[in-house]
Design an enzyme around this catalytic site. Structure first.
Site, PDB file in Angstrom:
ATOM      1  N   HIS A  13       0.881  -1.416   0.162  1.00 37.13           N
ATOM      2  CA  HIS A  13       0.071   0.032  -0.186  1.00 37.13           C
ATOM      3  C   HIS A  13       0.808   1.366  -0.023  1.00 37.13           C
ATOM      4  O   HIS A  13       0.393   2.202  -0.758  1.00 37.13           O
ATOM      5  CB  HIS A  13      -0.921  -0.009   1.186  1.00 37.13           C
ATOM      6  CG  HIS A  13      -1.781  -0.956   1.371  1.00 37.13           C
ATOM      7  ND1 HIS A  13      -1.344  -2.322   2.104  1.00 37.13           N
ATOM      8  CD2 HIS A  13      -3.098  -1.330   0.783  1.00 37.13           C
ATOM      9  CE1 HIS A  13      -2.322  -3.143   2.098  1.00 37.13           C
ATOM     10  NE2 HIS A  13      -3.366  -2.759   1.252  1.00 37.13           N
ATOM     11  N   GLU A  83       3.109  -1.043   7.854  1.00 38.49           N
ATOM     12  CA  GLU A  83       4.157  -0.811   6.615  1.00 38.49           C
ATOM     13  C   GLU A  83       5.360   0.020   6.903  1.00 38.49           C
ATOM     14  O   GLU A  83       6.450   0.211   6.320  1.00 38.49           O
ATOM     15  CB  GLU A  83       3.548  -0.398   5.381  1.00 38.49           C
ATOM     16  CG  GLU A  83       2.470  -1.706   4.946  1.00 38.49           C
ATOM     17  CD  GLU A  83       1.747  -1.570   3.444  1.00 38.49           C
ATOM     18  OE1 GLU A  83       2.070  -0.668   2.931  1.00 38.49           O
ATOM     19  OE2 GLU A  83       1.022  -2.166   3.222  1.00 38.49           O
ATOM     20  N   ARG A 171     -23.004  12.681  16.069  1.00 34.70           N
ATOM     21  CA  ARG A 171     -23.719  13.625  15.007  1.00 34.70           C
ATOM     22  C   ARG A 171     -24.774  13.022  14.384  1.00 34.70           C
ATOM     23  O   ARG A 171     -24.406  11.842  13.985  1.00 34.70           O
ATOM     24  CB  ARG A 171     -22.684  14.310  14.086  1.00 34.70           C
ATOM     25  CG  ARG A 171     -21.764  15.080  14.759  1.00 34.70           C
ATOM     26  CD  ARG A 171     -20.584  15.581  13.681  1.00 34.70           C
ATOM     27  NE  ARG A 171     -19.537  16.496  13.857  1.00 34.70           N
ATOM     28  CZ  ARG A 171     -18.377  16.123  14.442  1.00 34.70           C
ATOM     29  NH1 ARG A 171     -18.150  14.763  14.540  1.00 34.70           N
ATOM     30  NH2 ARG A 171     -17.839  17.054  14.997  1.00 34.70           N
ATOM     31  N   ARG A 225     -18.064  20.498  21.053  1.00 31.93           N
ATOM     32  CA  ARG A 225     -19.246  19.707  21.171  1.00 31.93           C
ATOM     33  C   ARG A 225     -20.000  20.130  22.082  1.00 31.93           C
ATOM     34  O   ARG A 225     -21.443  19.802  22.242  1.00 31.93           O
ATOM     35  CB  ARG A 225     -19.045  18.400  21.033  1.00 31.93           C
ATOM     36  CG  ARG A 225     -18.117  17.764  19.932  1.00 31.93           C
ATOM     37  CD  ARG A 225     -18.860  17.908  18.589  1.00 31.93           C
ATOM     38  NE  ARG A 225     -20.077  17.368  18.463  1.00 31.93           N
ATOM     39  CZ  ARG A 225     -20.584  16.140  18.243  1.00 31.93           C
ATOM     40  NH1 ARG A 225     -19.371  15.152  18.027  1.00 31.93           N
ATOM     41  NH2 ARG A 225     -21.649  15.884  18.160  1.00 31.93           N
TER      42      ARG A 225
HETATM   43  N1  URA Z   1     -12.060  15.187  14.054  1.00 31.35           N
HETATM   44  C1  URA Z   1     -13.033  14.196  14.480  1.00 31.35           C
HETATM   45  O1  URA Z   1     -12.836  13.048  14.496  1.00 31.35           O
HETATM   46  N2  URA Z   1     -14.082  15.001  15.209  1.00 31.35           N
HETATM   47  C2  URA Z   1     -14.255  16.536  15.150  1.00 31.35           C
HETATM   48  O2  URA Z   1     -15.280  16.680  15.602  1.00 31.35           O
HETATM   49  C3  URA Z   1     -13.089  17.022  14.455  1.00 31.35           C
HETATM   50  C4  URA Z   1     -12.157  16.646  14.039  1.00 31.35           C
END
Ligand code: URA
Length: 261
Positions: A13, A83, A171, A225
């Site tokens: 890869h 790798e 989300r 968040r």
């Molecule tokens: N990366 C993630 O995994 N989540 C986020 O909310 C922002 C960057």
């Protein structure tokens, strides 16, 4: 035992042969970030490019260093670590972005990971769920020292690595889809003092521990968040600077101790 697939003596890869990379490797997810990391180096050159995996090598303040993009999530990241170990790496620093779970972590702040909750997929193939995804203490020390010397606001603690950016980080999926097991995930992790979500560190830390290599991670908080803020790329340049400086610090430790991992 089955042989690992090769293409003209190189890994399948990443397209790397033994000796193609130095021991210190920075690991962004995004191939576009590799040249951004390498702009701080001298003698920077691309050594391989295939799919999501782009590898450059160069020198940072006299230390040979490399950077390889892992792509997003654990499947491609585990391939990259496997790798790169074959090609000569033994010390990994993930340089990425993260979604902070705590109000006091401002957008653009850095998080330095001490460990990662193993919500990834690939590390389950390597170790039972009780096995910790823990960063190497020396890499954490070097990252903290680098952030302090550069005067960058940073937080140190546990992150959570998920293979899913949307429902796996609570989300909504398409049309508002939210499976019951994702509901309340943020609150649960906050209660456990987890600082943020990201997507690759649990895999990197677990594989590095198993193989006797060293790993750590520094992430720019591009989302919060709690406050529901999101600004792409904020803090990324600082994370890159801290990661490069940590390589120099690690090389000094290694020269002084005469020891590897
Ligand atoms: N990366 C993630 O995994 N989540 C986020 O909310 C922002 C960057």
């Amino acid at each position: 035992m089955a042989q690992r697939p090769k293409v003209g003596g190189k890994t399948y890869h990443l397209l790397l042969a033994p000796g193609d990379v130095p021991r210190y490797i920075l690991l962004p997810g995004d191939p576009g970030r590799v040249p951004l990391i390498a702009k701080h180096w001298t003698e920077a050159r691309e050594v391989a490019r295939n799919r999501e995996f782009v590898t450059w090598v160069g020198s940072y303040k006299g230390t040979a260093v490399g950077a390889t993009s892992t792509g997003i999530g654990s499947g491609s990241t585990a391939i990259a670590v496997e790798e790169l170990l074959y090609a000569g790496a033994d010390t990994f620093i993930r340089v990425g972005t993260t979604g902070a779970l705590r109000r006091e972590i401002r957008l653009g702040d850095l998080i330095i990971g001490t460990a990662a909750v193993r919500f990834d997929g690939a590390s389950r193939w390597y170790a039972p769920p009780e096995y910790p995804a823990v960063a190497h203490w020396l890499v954490v020390k070097a990252l903290v020292e680098a952030a302090e010397s550069l005067g960058v606001r940073h937080h140190v603690g546990v992150v959570a690595s998920t293979d899913s950016f949307y429902v796996g980080q609570e989300r909504p999926g398409h049309g508002g889809f939210m499976p019951p097991w994702s509901k309340g995930l943020i609150e649960t992790l906050r209660g456990l003092r987890v600082l943020s979500f990201e997507m690759e560190s649990a895999t990197i830390f677990t594989l590095a521990s198993i193989y006797g290599a060293r790993a750590g991670g520094v992430y720019a908080a591009i989302a919060n968040r709690e406050t529901d803020e999101f600004t792409p790329e904020v803090g990324v340049e600082e994370a890159v600077k801290v990661a490069n400086e940590a390589v120099k610090i690690l090389a000094e430790y290694d020269r002084k101790s005469g020891a590897g991992p």
